[in-house]
Design a protein around this motif. Structure first.
Motif, mmCIF file in Angstrom:
data_model
loop_
_atom_site.group_PDB
_atom_site.id
_atom_site.type_symbol
_atom_site.label_atom_id
_atom_site.label_comp_id
_atom_site.label_asym_id
_atom_site.label_seq_id
_atom_site.Cartn_x
_atom_site.Cartn_y
_atom_site.Cartn_z
ATOM 1 N N PRO A 124 2.530 4.387 -12.908
ATOM 2 C CA PRO A 124 3.743 4.086 -12.127
ATOM 3 C C PRO A 124 3.420 3.645 -10.696
ATOM 4 C CG PRO A 124 4.089 6.050 -13.452
ATOM 5 C CD PRO A 124 2.630 5.692 -13.577
ATOM 6 N N GLN A 125 2.428 4.278 -10.057
ATOM 7 C CA GLN A 125 2.116 3.923 -8.666
ATOM 8 C C GLN A 125 1.665 2.469 -8.566
ATOM 9 O OE1 GLN A 125 1.541 6.869 -10.048
ATOM 10 N NE2 GLN A 125 2.739 8.159 -8.685
ATOM 11 N N LEU A 126 0.778 2.037 -9.455
ATOM 12 C CA LEU A 126 0.318 0.644 -9.410
ATOM 13 C C LEU A 126 1.452 -0.323 -9.753
ATOM 14 C CD1 LEU A 126 -3.244 0.885 -10.999
ATOM 15 C CD2 LEU A 126 -2.712 -0.138 -8.792
ATOM 16 N N MET A 131 11.318 6.180 -0.514
ATOM 17 C CA MET A 131 10.543 6.235 -1.742
ATOM 18 C C MET A 131 9.139 6.793 -1.484
ATOM 19 S SD MET A 131 12.768 5.108 -3.822
ATOM 20 C CE MET A 131 12.227 4.435 -5.403
ATOM 21 N N SER A 132 8.926 7.392 -0.311
ATOM 22 C CA SER A 132 7.573 7.869 -0.010
ATOM 23 C C SER A 132 7.284 9.163 -0.744
ATOM 24 C CB SER A 132 7.424 8.101 1.489
ATOM 25 O OG SER A 132 7.937 9.374 1.809
ATOM 26 N N SER A 133 6.041 9.600 -0.632
ATOM 27 C CA SER A 133 5.611 10.801 -1.333
ATOM 28 C C SER A 133 6.402 12.009 -0.864
ATOM 29 C CB SER A 133 4.121 11.016 -1.088
ATOM 30 O OG SER A 133 3.839 10.969 0.295
ATOM 31 N N HIS A 142 4.609 0.134 -9.155
ATOM 32 C CA HIS A 142 5.453 0.041 -7.954
ATOM 33 C C HIS A 142 4.845 -0.922 -6.939
ATOM 34 C CE1 HIS A 142 8.943 2.634 -8.255
ATOM 35 N NE2 HIS A 142 8.225 3.482 -8.948
ATOM 36 N N MET A 182 2.110 2.477 -3.269
ATOM 37 C CA MET A 182 1.125 3.179 -4.088
ATOM 38 C C MET A 182 1.332 4.685 -4.024
ATOM 39 S SD MET A 182 -1.081 1.119 -5.571
ATOM 40 C CE MET A 182 -2.673 1.920 -5.771
ATOM 41 N N SER A 183 1.947 5.166 -2.954
ATOM 42 C CA SER A 183 2.092 6.622 -2.827
ATOM 43 C C SER A 183 3.489 7.072 -3.237
ATOM 44 C CB SER A 183 1.736 7.082 -1.408
ATOM 45 O OG SER A 183 2.513 6.408 -0.462
ATOM 46 N N HIS A 184 4.107 6.320 -4.116
ATOM 47 C CA HIS A 184 5.419 6.709 -4.653
ATOM 48 C C HIS A 184 5.284 8.068 -5.356
ATOM 49 C CE1 HIS A 184 9.137 6.656 -6.930
ATOM 50 N NE2 HIS A 184 9.518 5.592 -6.243
ATOM 51 N N PRO A 206 -2.811 10.070 -9.794
ATOM 52 C CA PRO A 206 -1.955 9.142 -10.532
ATOM 53 C C PRO A 206 -2.661 8.438 -11.692
ATOM 54 C CG PRO A 206 -1.427 9.007 -8.221
ATOM 55 C CD PRO A 206 -2.626 9.930 -8.331
ATOM 56 N N MET A 243 -3.723 7.028 -2.063
ATOM 57 C CA MET A 243 -3.467 5.810 -2.836
ATOM 58 C C MET A 243 -3.231 4.613 -1.923
ATOM 59 S SD MET A 243 -3.472 6.321 -6.151
ATOM 60 C CE MET A 243 -2.347 5.211 -6.991
ATOM 61 N N SER A 244 -2.785 4.877 -0.695
ATOM 62 C CA SER A 244 -2.482 3.742 0.185
ATOM 63 C C SER A 244 -3.621 3.472 1.160
ATOM 64 C CB SER A 244 -1.155 3.975 0.915
ATOM 65 O OG SER A 244 -1.187 5.183 1.615
ATOM 66 N N LEU A 303 0.835 -1.211 0.000
ATOM 67 C CA LEU A 303 0.000 0.000 0.000
ATOM 68 C C LEU A 303 0.867 1.258 0.000
ATOM 69 C CD1 LEU A 303 -2.896 -1.042 2.411
ATOM 70 C CD2 LEU A 303 -3.039 -0.628 -0.044
ATOM 71 N N GLN A 304 1.967 1.208 0.754
ATOM 72 C CA GLN A 304 2.835 2.394 0.793
ATOM 73 C C GLN A 304 3.513 2.642 -0.555
ATOM 74 O OE1 GLN A 304 4.938 1.306 4.330
ATOM 75 N NE2 GLN A 304 3.121 1.734 5.567
ATOM 76 N N LEU A 343 -1.413 11.457 -3.028
ATOM 77 C CA LEU A 343 -0.573 10.250 -3.017
ATOM 78 C C LEU A 343 -0.883 9.380 -1.801
ATOM 79 C CD1 LEU A 343 2.872 11.619 -4.267
ATOM 80 C CD2 LEU A 343 1.332 10.052 -5.461
ATOM 81 N N GLN A 344 -1.116 10.027 -0.674
ATOM 82 C CA GLN A 344 -1.421 9.241 0.539
ATOM 83 C C GLN A 344 -2.760 8.517 0.415
ATOM 84 O OE1 GLN A 344 -0.644 12.368 3.324
ATOM 85 N NE2 GLN A 344 1.556 12.173 2.918
#
Lengths: 385, 385
Positions: free
Chosen positions: A256-258, B1-3, A260, A26-28, B203, B26-27, A23-24, B23-24
């Motif tokens: 890209p997020q998915l 690699m976080s947002s 990752h 996803m927030s790349h 995204p 997304m998780s 899940l984390q 972005l957050q």
């Protein structure tokens, strides 16, 4: 609302519970879809899929495309069948009807081999059907999410290759890839389509599939152009080959997020032998199926050989109604699904047991699910006969 | 690699930089696609899209489907055109060619009206074309991502409604929705297709579109079934209507994580008047275009009236090469894109200026981009003539 927050365990047959690290991912932060860092991530993801599908044949071709699992049907029907081609669809529930609709959209002629609810077409009748007509494709739903019926791929493939060797064998593995053993090369499969949000353990939004060199050759020798634009192999094949070769390439913007998240999930899955993963799913499935039997309940799939290892479809007792039971289970912290097979949708429930709910020893999702089901049925007035 | 990690500012014409809150989202922990909490989130998202497209007509219909922006072409070509229908495609770059390919896949007959690179077809020639043949659809790329050319929708719509009132007006708004003014009702548009990863600021992975009641009626009176399964309005229309009415519904599994991100992004966008958002994009665009002119460089779109407000396509000086310049800009912390129009791809670069890079006062992405470009060109030996 973060990944770490307390929330009910999602135990439907997909989407499943996701690992926090997935899940984390996803927030790349935002990356260019054609920049070197993301191209490398996507390329590695495609290579890892080869391992998940147990294929080392360099002519096998993985695809990862933004879309839902449903898009996999279009990939098969618009690229591997031509208008007028005959297709044999083995029917074990809801999803064979939809796959058939998809084939007909692109002009293929569908013959369905239907099994009674909770069962699957048997090899002798499949052999008979294959001898009656020349089929371009045969499709099988590995695990039918509407019934929990597991199909047997190895013996089916042996039959197809013996009786109708030119027929391409296509597997709908949406509810099986990642929790059921699939040996793409050894079993000589020609296509397996799946999605990210079930046993692969990555949020929904990716259509994932693998095709044999034979399937790709069959596509390349089409007499008519592919029937779809967004699902066209012609558009995607060079893109997938370029990404895996770490070369930037563009047809449509990937997510890209998915990707990752999928990369993280596949890395986790492949960090242990696949055989251990499949064994864990079988053991957990047995535990749940034993609890169901101990409660005096029956599964849709009556024959143990036909029972999926990543989900269970359970007939409810006569007097227990879904609109009463499921909200009560939610209060107990677990989410089950209602029925999906249109003929009996109100009469059964479905529980998924895939991914981290099965493999992460820090989770007690499955034990909670069994306890909640026992208590929920008891509170609904049910007593074992 | 976080947002939150430091990373180069992504200033290509999509994907763009995303807000950390988006972005957050997304998780978000896993939810059932048919459970009440997610159904409410999806329903609200669809309702917010009506506001973004400035439509209050209840017959307008939003769609949000897992896929990339490209899927929008299939939605139009497979549902709103029938085999044999004539379609007029206004050509301002790369994307008109691809949209044409998509139409031809589904059997429509395409006539392209081509403008020289950096320009757009003019109203008199469009009027002439519309009078020569009865077109089922006319398509226009609002902002062509390959050239930075902006098309004028209001006058175009007036022309179409005057000269060929039965023709449906379809806008490819992938690079315009969220940064260019689009008044869906007032301008009597019939379809606007877009994607999540550009000025909408979510995204990649979602195809987003809006159709008029007239377009939906046209679909409903088709003589032939839709040409695609995954992109079929027949399959998706009831689903979108049910989600917006907060009723669970299933055709294909949506991506709850992406929908949460879109919900967050739309909530942010709609928290201020849209007019302010569009004005901010115009102002930033002017600032960049002035810097480009001050450097003595030319844009592909030579007429200021044809210049997009969310991106700029800039011819490079003779002796400056993309493979030298872009990596140097990356070292300075900004990512630009190379050319995309096949005839001149090596001769120009593209910079995107959309979303939080424009609207968030805490960001200095645009100033950094201008400084980096000035320094990068100087280091490449370029001096203004």
């Amino acid at each position: 609302m973060s990944s770490q927050a307390n929330h009910p365990a999602l135990l439907i047959p997909g989407p499943i519970e996701f690992d926090d690290a997935v899940l984390q991912s996803m927030s790349h932060y935002s990356e260019s879809h054609v920049g070197a860092p993301f191209v490398a991530t996507f390329g590695e993801t495609l290579s890892m899929l080869r391992k998940l599908f147990q294929t080392t044949d360099p002519t096998s071709q993985p695809f990862v495309i933004s879309g839902s699992g449903t898009l996999g049907w279009d990939l098969v029907a618009a690229n591997l069948a031509e208008p007028g081609d005959d297709v044999l669809v083995l029917h074990t529930g809801y999803f064979a009807d939809s796959f058939s609709d998809c084939f007909e959209t692109y002009g293929a002629k569908v013959t369905q081999l239907k099994a009674p609810i909770g069962s699957r077409p048997q090899l002798p009748e499949i052999e008979k059907a294959l001898k009656e007509k020349k089929y371009k494709l045969l499709t099988v739903t590995h695990v039918d999410t509407s019934t929990g019926v597991l199909s047997e791929l190895k013996a089916l493939s042996e039959l197809v290759h013996r009786v109708s060797p030119d027929t391409l064998l296509i597997v709908d593995g949406v509810c099986s890839v990642g929790c059921e053993d699939i040996e793409f090369d050894k079993w000589q499969l020609d296509g397996v389509i799946t999605a990210s949000q079930k046993a692969i353990g990555c949020p929904a939004g990716l259509s994932i599939s693998m095709y044999s060199g034979r399937a790709i050759k069959s596509f390349q020798s089409r007499k008519t152009p592919p029937g779809s634009y967004f699902a066209s192999f012609k558009n995607w094949l060079p893109i997938m080959q370029n990404y895996e070769a770490k070369k930037p390439s563009y047809f449509a913007t990937p997510s890209p997020q998915l990707i990752h998240a999928l990369h993280t999930s596949l890395t986790q899955i492949l960090s242990k032998p696949l055989s251990e993963r499949f064994a864990a799913h079988r053991e957990t499935s047995q535990k749940i199926k034993k609890a169901v039997a101990d409660l005096g309940l029956k599964q849709l799939a009556s024959d143990p050989a036909d029972q999926a290892n990543g989900m269970t479809a359970i007939y409810l007792p006569e007097n227990v109604k879904i609109p009463d039971l499921l909200p009560n289970l939610l209060k107990k912290g677990v989410i089950f699904a209602g029925g999906l097979h249109k003929e009996i949708a109100t009469k059964y429930i479905r529980v998924g047991h895939m991914g981290v709910s099965v493999t992460d020893p820090k989770r007690d999702d499955v034990d909670r699910a069994i306890k909640a089901l026992e208590a929920g049925l008891s509170e609904a007035g049910y007593q074992k006969a």
